[in-house]
Design a protein around this motif. Sequence first.
Motif, PDB file in Angstrom:
ATOM      1  N   ALA A  98      42.211  16.117  61.959  1.00  0.00           N
ATOM      2  CA  ALA A  98      40.917  15.525  61.610  1.00  0.00           C
ATOM      3  C   ALA A  98      39.948  16.555  61.051  1.00  0.00           C
ATOM      4  O   ALA A  98      38.887  16.205  60.549  1.00  0.00           O
ATOM      5  CB  ALA A  98      40.312  14.853  62.847  1.00  0.00           C
ATOM      6  N   GLY A  99      40.322  17.831  61.149  1.00  0.00           N
ATOM      7  CA  GLY A  99      39.449  18.877  60.617  1.00  0.00           C
ATOM      8  C   GLY A  99      38.532  19.441  61.676  1.00  0.00           C
ATOM      9  O   GLY A  99      38.314  18.848  62.716  1.00  0.00           O
ATOM     10  N   VAL A 100      37.996  20.611  61.410  1.00  0.00           N
ATOM     11  CA  VAL A 100      37.072  21.243  62.328  1.00  0.00           C
ATOM     12  C   VAL A 100      35.845  21.665  61.538  1.00  0.00           C
ATOM     13  O   VAL A 100      35.959  22.168  60.427  1.00  0.00           O
ATOM     14  CB  VAL A 100      37.723  22.471  63.027  1.00  0.00           C
ATOM     15  CG1 VAL A 100      38.261  23.456  62.024  1.00  0.00           C
ATOM     16  CG2 VAL A 100      36.743  23.146  63.964  1.00  0.00           C
ATOM     17  N   ARG A 101      34.674  21.417  62.093  1.00  0.00           N
ATOM     18  CA  ARG A 101      33.450  21.801  61.408  1.00  0.00           C
ATOM     19  C   ARG A 101      33.439  23.307  61.177  1.00  0.00           C
ATOM     20  O   ARG A 101      33.765  24.073  62.083  1.00  0.00           O
ATOM     21  CB  ARG A 101      32.257  21.389  62.273  1.00  0.00           C
ATOM     22  CG  ARG A 101      30.914  21.728  61.673  1.00  0.00           C
ATOM     23  CD  ARG A 101      29.798  21.278  62.599  1.00  0.00           C
ATOM     24  NE  ARG A 101      28.495  21.577  62.042  1.00  0.00           N
ATOM     25  CZ  ARG A 101      27.360  21.266  62.649  1.00  0.00           C
ATOM     26  NH1 ARG A 101      27.390  20.668  63.826  1.00  0.00           N
ATOM     27  NH2 ARG A 101      26.210  21.550  62.078  1.00  0.00           N
ATOM     28  N   PRO A 102      33.083  23.766  59.975  1.00  0.00           N
ATOM     29  CA  PRO A 102      33.035  25.215  59.734  1.00  0.00           C
ATOM     30  C   PRO A 102      32.199  25.916  60.794  1.00  0.00           C
ATOM     31  O   PRO A 102      31.104  25.467  61.141  1.00  0.00           O
ATOM     32  CB  PRO A 102      32.391  25.317  58.346  1.00  0.00           C
ATOM     33  CG  PRO A 102      32.744  24.027  57.687  1.00  0.00           C
ATOM     34  CD  PRO A 102      32.720  22.993  58.778  1.00  0.00           C
ATOM     35  N   ARG A 103      32.740  26.996  61.313  1.00  0.00           N
ATOM     36  CA  ARG A 103      32.071  27.680  62.414  1.00  0.00           C
ATOM     37  C   ARG A 103      32.300  29.185  62.289  1.00  0.00           C
ATOM     38  O   ARG A 103      33.407  29.634  62.014  1.00  0.00           O
ATOM     39  CB  ARG A 103      32.609  27.164  63.749  1.00  0.00           C
ATOM     40  CG  ARG A 103      31.973  27.811  64.969  1.00  0.00           C
ATOM     41  CD  ARG A 103      32.216  26.957  66.189  1.00  0.00           C
ATOM     42  NE  ARG A 103      31.825  27.657  67.410  1.00  0.00           N
ATOM     43  CZ  ARG A 103      31.768  27.091  68.607  1.00  0.00           C
ATOM     44  NH1 ARG A 103      32.074  25.805  68.738  1.00  0.00           N
ATOM     45  NH2 ARG A 103      31.417  27.773  69.671  1.00  0.00           N
ATOM     46  N   TRP A 104      31.239  29.929  62.522  1.00  0.00           N
ATOM     47  CA  TRP A 104      31.296  31.385  62.457  1.00  0.00           C
ATOM     48  C   TRP A 104      31.800  31.951  63.790  1.00  0.00           C
ATOM     49  O   TRP A 104      31.541  31.378  64.841  1.00  0.00           O
ATOM     50  CB  TRP A 104      29.920  31.964  62.160  1.00  0.00           C
ATOM     51  CG  TRP A 104      29.367  31.540  60.836  1.00  0.00           C
ATOM     52  CD1 TRP A 104      28.593  30.433  60.574  1.00  0.00           C
ATOM     53  CD2 TRP A 104      29.556  32.192  59.580  1.00  0.00           C
ATOM     54  NE1 TRP A 104      28.285  30.363  59.237  1.00  0.00           N
ATOM     55  CE2 TRP A 104      28.864  31.428  58.595  1.00  0.00           C
ATOM     56  CE3 TRP A 104      30.236  33.342  59.183  1.00  0.00           C
ATOM     57  CZ2 TRP A 104      28.846  31.789  57.252  1.00  0.00           C
ATOM     58  CZ3 TRP A 104      30.217  33.697  57.845  1.00  0.00           C
ATOM     59  CH2 TRP A 104      29.528  32.934  56.898  1.00  0.00           C
ATOM     60  N   PHE A 105      32.487  33.096  63.708  1.00  0.00           N
ATOM     61  CA  PHE A 105      32.835  33.818  64.924  1.00  0.00           C
ATOM     62  C   PHE A 105      32.556  35.301  64.730  1.00  0.00           C
ATOM     63  O   PHE A 105      32.585  35.820  63.609  1.00  0.00           O
ATOM     64  CB  PHE A 105      34.282  33.567  65.354  1.00  0.00           C
ATOM     65  CG  PHE A 105      35.351  33.961  64.366  1.00  0.00           C
ATOM     66  CD1 PHE A 105      36.000  35.183  64.472  1.00  0.00           C
ATOM     67  CD2 PHE A 105      35.737  33.097  63.347  1.00  0.00           C
ATOM     68  CE1 PHE A 105      37.015  35.536  63.588  1.00  0.00           C
ATOM     69  CE2 PHE A 105      36.744  33.434  62.454  1.00  0.00           C
ATOM     70  CZ  PHE A 105      37.379  34.668  62.571  1.00  0.00           C
ATOM     71  N   THR A 106      32.270  35.958  65.843  1.00  0.00           N
ATOM     72  CA  THR A 106      31.815  37.350  65.774  1.00  0.00           C
ATOM     73  C   THR A 106      32.924  38.362  65.984  1.00  0.00           C
ATOM     74  O   THR A 106      32.933  39.403  65.341  1.00  0.00           O
ATOM     75  CB  THR A 106      30.715  37.609  66.811  1.00  0.00           C
ATOM     76  OG1 THR A 106      31.250  37.429  68.132  1.00  0.00           O
ATOM     77  CG2 THR A 106      29.533  36.675  66.615  1.00  0.00           C
ATOM     78  N   PHE A 107      33.867  38.065  66.906  1.00  0.00           N
ATOM     79  CA  PHE A 107      34.879  39.090  67.182  1.00  0.00           C
ATOM     80  C   PHE A 107      36.316  38.577  67.152  1.00  0.00           C
ATOM     81  O   PHE A 107      37.217  39.338  66.834  1.00  0.00           O
ATOM     82  CB  PHE A 107      34.595  39.814  68.506  1.00  0.00           C
ATOM     83  CG  PHE A 107      34.692  38.950  69.739  1.00  0.00           C
ATOM     84  CD1 PHE A 107      35.883  38.838  70.440  1.00  0.00           C
ATOM     85  CD2 PHE A 107      33.581  38.275  70.217  1.00  0.00           C
ATOM     86  CE1 PHE A 107      35.969  38.063  71.583  1.00  0.00           C
ATOM     87  CE2 PHE A 107      33.651  37.503  71.367  1.00  0.00           C
ATOM     88  CZ  PHE A 107      34.854  37.383  72.050  1.00  0.00           C
ATOM     89  N   CYS A 108      36.587  37.310  67.492  1.00  0.00           N
ATOM     90  CA  CYS A 108      37.986  36.885  67.437  1.00  0.00           C
ATOM     91  C   CYS A 108      38.109  35.371  67.393  1.00  0.00           C
ATOM     92  O   CYS A 108      37.181  34.630  67.722  1.00  0.00           O
ATOM     93  CB  CYS A 108      38.787  37.437  68.628  1.00  0.00           C
ATOM     94  SG  CYS A 108      38.609  36.467  70.150  1.00  0.00           S
ATOM     95  N   ALA A 109      39.297  34.944  66.980  1.00  0.00           N
ATOM     96  CA  ALA A 109      39.712  33.543  67.056  1.00  0.00           C
ATOM     97  C   ALA A 109      41.210  33.557  67.322  1.00  0.00           C
ATOM     98  O   ALA A 109      41.878  34.580  67.155  1.00  0.00           O
ATOM     99  CB  ALA A 109      39.385  32.804  65.756  1.00  0.00           C
ATOM    100  N   GLY A 110      41.734  32.415  67.738  1.00  0.00           N
ATOM    101  CA  GLY A 110      43.163  32.378  68.006  1.00  0.00           C
ATOM    102  C   GLY A 110      43.705  30.965  67.986  1.00  0.00           C
ATOM    103  O   GLY A 110      43.036  30.017  68.404  1.00  0.00           O
ATOM    104  N   LEU A 111      44.927  30.823  67.491  1.00  0.00           N
ATOM    105  CA  LEU A 111      45.635  29.545  67.491  1.00  0.00           C
ATOM    106  C   LEU A 111      46.957  29.769  68.213  1.00  0.00           C
ATOM    107  O   LEU A 111      47.733  30.647  67.833  1.00  0.00           O
ATOM    108  CB  LEU A 111      45.882  29.061  66.063  1.00  0.00           C
ATOM    109  CG  LEU A 111      46.585  27.704  65.917  1.00  0.00           C
ATOM    110  CD1 LEU A 111      45.664  26.574  66.369  1.00  0.00           C
ATOM    111  CD2 LEU A 111      47.010  27.471  64.460  1.00  0.00           C
ATOM    112  N   GLY A 112      47.189  28.986  69.277  1.00  0.00           N
ATOM    113  CA  GLY A 112      48.441  29.133  70.009  1.00  0.00           C
ATOM    114  C   GLY A 112      48.239  29.703  71.397  1.00  0.00           C
ATOM    115  O   GLY A 112      47.354  29.267  72.142  1.00  0.00           O
TER     116      GLY A 112
END
Length: 322
Positions: A142-156
């Motif tokens: 369905a999509g994800v609203r664009p969002r800023w991150f400062t140090f990390c993100a992860g999938l899984g």
Amino acid sequence: MRALLVVNPVATTTSLRTREVITHALASDLKLDVATTESRGHARELARLAAQNGETELVIGLGGDGTVNEIVNGLLHQGPDPERLPRLAVVPGGSTNVFARALGLPNHAVEATGVLLDAIESGRERTIGLGLASGVPETDDAGVRPRWFTFCAGLGFDAGVVGRVEQKRELGRRSTHALYVRQVLKQFAKEQHRSRGTIRLEREGHEPVEDLVASIVCNTAPWTYLGNRPVYAAPRASFDTALDVLGLSRLTPLAMSRYGTQLLTSSPERGPRGKHAVTLHDVSDFTLHSQVPLPFQMDGDHLGVRNSVNFTGVRRALRVIA
């Protein structure tokens, strides 16, 4: 200088007395407005209004990485504009405070306040890069609203651990490093039956990277902390470059032991490595696709499950004082 102090009243490591001391110290040097968050998303709204009013020159977050993430997304609601937007400053009040520590601040709220006041007096600031994540509309997701991150993100895998920790905290458990370690083991027990990963990393002009079981996206180093020990998933990641990626394609007991040990003994010069580890440095645009919905996190905040996420590294996105 007119500043807004955004206070998270339930920040893990600050008491009411500590917050009062910090507020008094900041008010002695700044034209200070103080706002206390009341719910999830409130810090974002407060920062958005501060960015729009044309009077606020500095927004200070007193809280953990989640509070900082909300403030950043509020400030950049209309996109990055470092010369126009208020500066950002942070007083660490969470359990880990990765962003504040990556900026070089002490992991103690009162000490960090002293450093911040010195930086304001001397005019010490820098412009840092940030990460931006958004959904891919042409997939079943369905999509994800664009969002800023400062140090990390992860999938899984790592996002699954974050989700487990949040569930425990909602039940009243304190956010401790022991809690994280237990959830890592439980997530591993859940994941190890997979014979292959489901994540594919795509970027223009390159062959896709297939069958990843974990993908960690870093905007700076270290990736996180265990107590006072920094953990480097992508040692070369920096606020001055685009994004770095660590992908793992195997989570057998042997691989888990190897890469877990490498993370625990990592350094600014050496991170995880091996035939089942993929590392990318200074990547501006890429997409992570998964054949099945997987947990997704940004700055330690679990955001549900996703099939596909676009990532962009945006250089010189926001001015910070530290």
